[in-house]
Design a protein around this motif. Sequence first.
Motif, mmCIF file in Angstrom:
data_model
loop_
_atom_site.group_PDB
_atom_site.id
_atom_site.type_symbol
_atom_site.label_atom_id
_atom_site.label_comp_id
_atom_site.label_asym_id
_atom_site.label_seq_id
_atom_site.Cartn_x
_atom_site.Cartn_y
_atom_site.Cartn_z
ATOM 1 N N THR A 260 -8.773 -3.790 4.343
ATOM 2 C CA THR A 260 -8.761 -3.706 2.876
ATOM 3 C C THR A 260 -8.343 -5.033 2.299
ATOM 4 N N LYS A 261 -8.682 -5.194 1.035
ATOM 5 C CA LYS A 261 -8.192 -6.356 0.301
ATOM 6 C C LYS A 261 -6.689 -6.196 0.072
ATOM 7 N N GLU A 262 -5.940 -7.299 0.091
ATOM 8 C CA GLU A 262 -4.488 -7.237 -0.047
ATOM 9 C C GLU A 262 -4.078 -6.835 -1.463
ATOM 10 N N LYS A 263 -2.866 -6.245 -1.540
ATOM 11 C CA LYS A 263 -2.291 -5.874 -2.839
ATOM 12 C C LYS A 263 -2.025 -7.137 -3.646
ATOM 13 N N THR A 264 -1.867 -6.960 -4.954
ATOM 14 C CA THR A 264 -1.745 -8.134 -5.844
ATOM 15 C C THR A 264 -0.311 -8.446 -6.256
ATOM 16 N N HIS A 265 0.663 -7.526 -6.011
ATOM 17 C CA HIS A 265 2.051 -7.763 -6.411
ATOM 18 C C HIS A 265 2.974 -7.685 -5.208
ATOM 19 N N SER A 266 4.191 -8.210 -5.395
ATOM 20 C CA SER A 266 5.165 -8.192 -4.303
ATOM 21 C C SER A 266 6.316 -7.221 -4.549
ATOM 22 N N TYR A 276 -6.171 -0.112 -3.481
ATOM 23 C CA TYR A 276 -6.780 -0.877 -2.391
ATOM 24 C C TYR A 276 -8.295 -0.839 -2.553
ATOM 25 N N THR A 277 -8.983 -1.845 -1.972
ATOM 26 C CA THR A 277 -10.449 -1.887 -1.940
ATOM 27 C C THR A 277 -10.863 -2.271 -0.528
ATOM 28 N N CYS A 278 -11.733 -1.460 0.072
ATOM 29 C CA CYS A 278 -12.223 -1.820 1.407
ATOM 30 C C CYS A 278 -13.035 -3.118 1.307
ATOM 31 N N ILE A 279 -12.928 -3.949 2.336
ATOM 32 C CA ILE A 279 -13.674 -5.210 2.312
ATOM 33 C C ILE A 279 -15.167 -4.900 2.385
ATOM 34 N N THR A 280 -15.985 -5.902 2.083
ATOM 35 C CA THR A 280 -17.438 -5.727 1.997
ATOM 36 C C THR A 280 -17.987 -5.131 3.291
ATOM 37 N N GLY A 281 -18.747 -4.084 3.136
ATOM 38 C CA GLY A 281 -19.378 -3.454 4.287
ATOM 39 C C GLY A 281 -18.567 -2.333 4.884
ATOM 40 N N TYR A 282 -17.365 -2.077 4.318
ATOM 41 C CA TYR A 282 -16.503 -1.025 4.857
ATOM 42 C C TYR A 282 -16.283 0.052 3.798
ATOM 43 N N GLU A 283 -15.973 1.237 4.315
ATOM 44 C CA GLU A 283 -15.653 2.351 3.448
ATOM 45 C C GLU A 283 -14.439 3.092 4.016
ATOM 46 N N VAL A 284 -13.695 3.823 3.132
ATOM 47 C CA VAL A 284 -12.441 4.427 3.547
ATOM 48 C C VAL A 284 -12.683 5.546 4.559
ATOM 49 N N LYS A 285 -11.905 5.491 5.626
ATOM 50 C CA LYS A 285 -12.005 6.490 6.686
ATOM 51 C C LYS A 285 -10.876 7.506 6.567
ATOM 52 N N CYS A 306 -10.086 1.519 6.585
ATOM 53 C CA CYS A 306 -11.504 1.380 6.229
ATOM 54 C C CYS A 306 -12.339 1.159 7.497
ATOM 55 N N LYS A 307 -13.499 1.827 7.604
ATOM 56 C CA LYS A 307 -14.439 1.643 8.722
ATOM 57 C C LYS A 307 -15.736 1.047 8.182
#
Length: 369
Positions: A260-266, A276-285, A306-307
């Motif tokens: 997944t793409k990393e969170k935006t805050h600490s 969260y957003t799965c990276i390109t080509g992946y979907e949540v498993k 994400c798979k």
Amino acid sequence: MERKSFTPIVCIVPETVDFATGPADGSYNYLNKITYSCNRGYEVQSGNLERSCQDDKTWSGSPPVCAPIVCIVPKTVDFATGPTDGSYNYLDKITYTCNIGHAVQSGNLERSCQDDKTWTGSPPVCAPIVCIVPETVDFATGPADGRYNYLDKITYSCNTGYDVQSGNLERICLKDKTWSGSPLVCTQIFCVVPKTVEFTTGPSAGSYTYMETITYSCIPGYEVQSGDLERTCRDDGTWCGSPPVCVPVSCTDPENGQFTKEKTHSSYIFRDTITYTCITGYEVKSGDLKRSCQADGTWSGHPPVCKISLKYLCAIFFEFMENENSSENESDSRSSKGSYEKKKTKTNKGKKKKLSKTLKALLKICIPS
């Protein structure tokens, strides 16, 4: 023989005697008596109070002299100021004053000289002024029972948790045997409930007595940052400690999801959300792409996994197939250039054999029969 005639002997009344009553004016015969009496407050000092007409027409004795009666000053009176030593005439007065801190217990502070040279009344008796300790004051400590002299002081103090409502903490014994000021009244100290504290549940409105406690609790999702959740009523009507300050609960830095793409805050607080957003080509498993910071400082749900998506996998497959076809054509066009090219062609053929099972499986998935 011729008879002789006799003339009676007559005495004339003497002059008036000062400070005395005497015979009326006139004449008195031989052996007649006249009497005097000194006026009240006077006594005969010399002369005679009774006189007789004598045969020579004079009076026996001598005129009385009446002088004022004199009283001698009595002995000194203890604890008093009085008359100076000396003598005092009839009806003269002497006065006494009891010394400071003393009062007349018996006798007379004023006395008069009497016609019998004694003094009216009786000598004064001056005794120390004594005040009796007042009744006990409720909710206070005070003087021990007993007697106190003039100008002695007694002090009180309200018990812990009580305060002066009226009266005096210090009183002085006065010359009239009473106490200065007024009796002390001690009343219970109350603490008023402080203002409402944000983000808390707390005590109900009202007043509380000394040593009573009030408690607060932060509402769900909040925790105490400063101040005190429990406060006690003090003996001065204030609360110990300081008002609590409740702030949102913090959640620890969440884990990154897999692929997944990393969170935006600490840093995050209660009710904050992360997506969260799965990276390109992946979907949540499994897991959750959206999670919230909860009241207990944990995150809702689970980290997402994400798979790779079938559509994306097939696209890679088709791209791979196109690249393979290009490689074969290039190999055939260069086959006449030597042994190196031949060896390369053989190697590529080996790879094709190894990948064939995978490619066949992908072919069935991506291009159903």
